[in-house]
Design an enzyme around this catalytic site. Sequence first.
Site, PDB file in Angstrom:
ATOM      1  N   TYR A   1      27.488  57.251  14.154  1.00  0.00           N
ATOM      2  CA  TYR A   1      26.965  55.880  14.260  1.00  0.00           C
ATOM      3  C   TYR A   1      25.712  55.745  13.411  1.00  0.00           C
ATOM      4  O   TYR A   1      25.597  54.834  12.593  1.00  0.00           O
ATOM      5  CB  TYR A   1      26.663  55.587  15.730  1.00  0.00           C
ATOM      6  CG  TYR A   1      25.948  54.293  16.007  1.00  0.00           C
ATOM      7  CD1 TYR A   1      24.595  54.298  16.364  1.00  0.00           C
ATOM      8  CD2 TYR A   1      26.605  53.081  15.938  1.00  0.00           C
ATOM      9  CE1 TYR A   1      23.939  53.121  16.640  1.00  0.00           C
ATOM     10  CE2 TYR A   1      25.941  51.898  16.226  1.00  0.00           C
ATOM     11  CZ  TYR A   1      24.608  51.926  16.579  1.00  0.00           C
ATOM     12  OH  TYR A   1      23.940  50.750  16.856  1.00  0.00           O
TER      13      TYR A   1
ATOM     14  N   LYS B   1      25.118  53.622  10.000  1.00  0.00           N
ATOM     15  CA  LYS B   1      24.079  52.589   9.924  1.00  0.00           C
ATOM     16  C   LYS B   1      23.135  52.859   8.751  1.00  0.00           C
ATOM     17  O   LYS B   1      22.704  51.937   8.063  1.00  0.00           O
ATOM     18  CB  LYS B   1      23.296  52.513  11.246  1.00  0.00           C
ATOM     19  CG  LYS B   1      24.066  51.890  12.402  1.00  0.00           C
ATOM     20  CD  LYS B   1      24.457  50.437  12.103  1.00  0.00           C
ATOM     21  CE  LYS B   1      25.168  49.777  13.272  1.00  0.00           C
ATOM     22  NZ  LYS B   1      25.570  48.386  12.958  1.00  0.00           N
TER      23      LYS B   1
ATOM     24  N   ASP C   1      36.013  37.569  17.577  1.00  0.00           N
ATOM     25  CA  ASP C   1      36.050  38.986  17.987  1.00  0.00           C
ATOM     26  C   ASP C   1      37.521  39.412  18.002  1.00  0.00           C
ATOM     27  O   ASP C   1      38.416  38.601  17.788  1.00  0.00           O
ATOM     28  CB  ASP C   1      35.396  39.162  19.370  1.00  0.00           C
ATOM     29  CG  ASP C   1      34.803  40.559  19.542  1.00  0.00           C
ATOM     30  OD1 ASP C   1      33.613  40.681  19.889  1.00  0.00           O
ATOM     31  OD2 ASP C   1      35.522  41.550  19.263  1.00  0.00           O
TER      32      ASP C   1
HETATM   33  C1  VAH Z   1      23.434  52.842  21.140  1.00  0.00           C
HETATM   34  N1  VAH Z   1      22.599  50.755  22.065  1.00  0.00           N
HETATM   35  O1  VAH Z   1      22.981  53.380  22.118  1.00  0.00           O
HETATM   36  C2  VAH Z   1      22.951  51.428  20.822  1.00  0.00           C
HETATM   37  C3  VAH Z   1      21.716  51.471  19.956  1.00  0.00           C
HETATM   38  C4  VAH Z   1      19.478  52.516  19.579  1.00  0.00           C
HETATM   39  C5  VAH Z   1      20.678  52.469  20.438  1.00  0.00           C
HETATM   40  O2  VAH Z   1      22.051  51.701  18.630  1.00  0.00           O
HETATM   41  O3  VAH Z   1      24.219  53.388  20.423  1.00  0.00           O
END
Ligand code: VAH
Length: 311
Positions: free
Chosen positions: A139, A143, A32
Amino acid sequence: RIIIIGANGQIGSELAVALRQKFGTGNVITSDIRHPETLKEGEIFETINVLDKEALKSLLTKHQPTQIYLLAAMLSATGEQYPQKAWDLNMNGLLNVLDLALELGIKKIFWPSSIAVFGPHSPKQNTEQYCIMDPNSIYGISKLAGERLCEYYHHKYGLDIRSIRYPGIISWKTAPGGGTTDYAVHIFFEALKHGKYSCFLSAGTELPMLYMEDAVRGTIELMEAPSENIRIRSSYNLAGISFTPAQIAEEIKKILPNFEMSYVENDPRQAIADSWPASIDDSYAQLDWGWKPTFDLETMTKDMIRNLKTN
Ligand code: VAH
């Protein structure tokens, strides 16, 4: 020999425990960006920045892993504060690992996706493996792009990369960092420490969740399945338990009757949660590699409280 990149995180830290148990401590290298506070006897740790491709190449050359678990990423809520950083870490970290795995002939890779790849126009209930996906968090966008890359590297280069669209993961060992589903972890810590919790999502916000024990077991089951069974090379839907903040509060009250739940309005994470599905259809995972969860809301709540009280 396995290397876990991002081993200090909520999922990485527990995958490390399970993989060491399964393959032997000396066969699992954890890594990490920062050295952990504690390392037990025989545990191997390397400090690495997954964006430093040269450093990563010498680390992989030194340890010659046969499997890479790439868990380094910036999650949804923090990503909305630093979108460019989130894109850089989540995408270029993945690209570095994919290209080095090809160059060094590393056979198997695990990379986590998320239910964050779904968006406002995706079906809300029993969201299928294949459906409209219009994520509107950086995010989720990173992904979704990552899933497309994984499938591309598999079909073009034969890379054996496997992935799961994790729901919100609930655990007691390592607190999550910067997620939208983190309320479902914080609530337990707060309930035991202060007897109350002020939730940043509204009472009726239903989200797909998964207990860490199920998440770790499912991940290893996927990685151990015969390659010819793996039909999905983007990322598998995986379902555990869907619930709302009100429902988990009620479950906690069955054990801690004096627990008080309150709600904060207008938290930026509400908009992220509202763009995500409430429940997931994981029939492909059930069919291709026999996935099934073991924890429900009641047994997870009991296990969380029991572990937090004793650890
Ligand atoms: C988030 N725990 O909250 C992560 C996850 C589906 C949620 O990707 O960003």
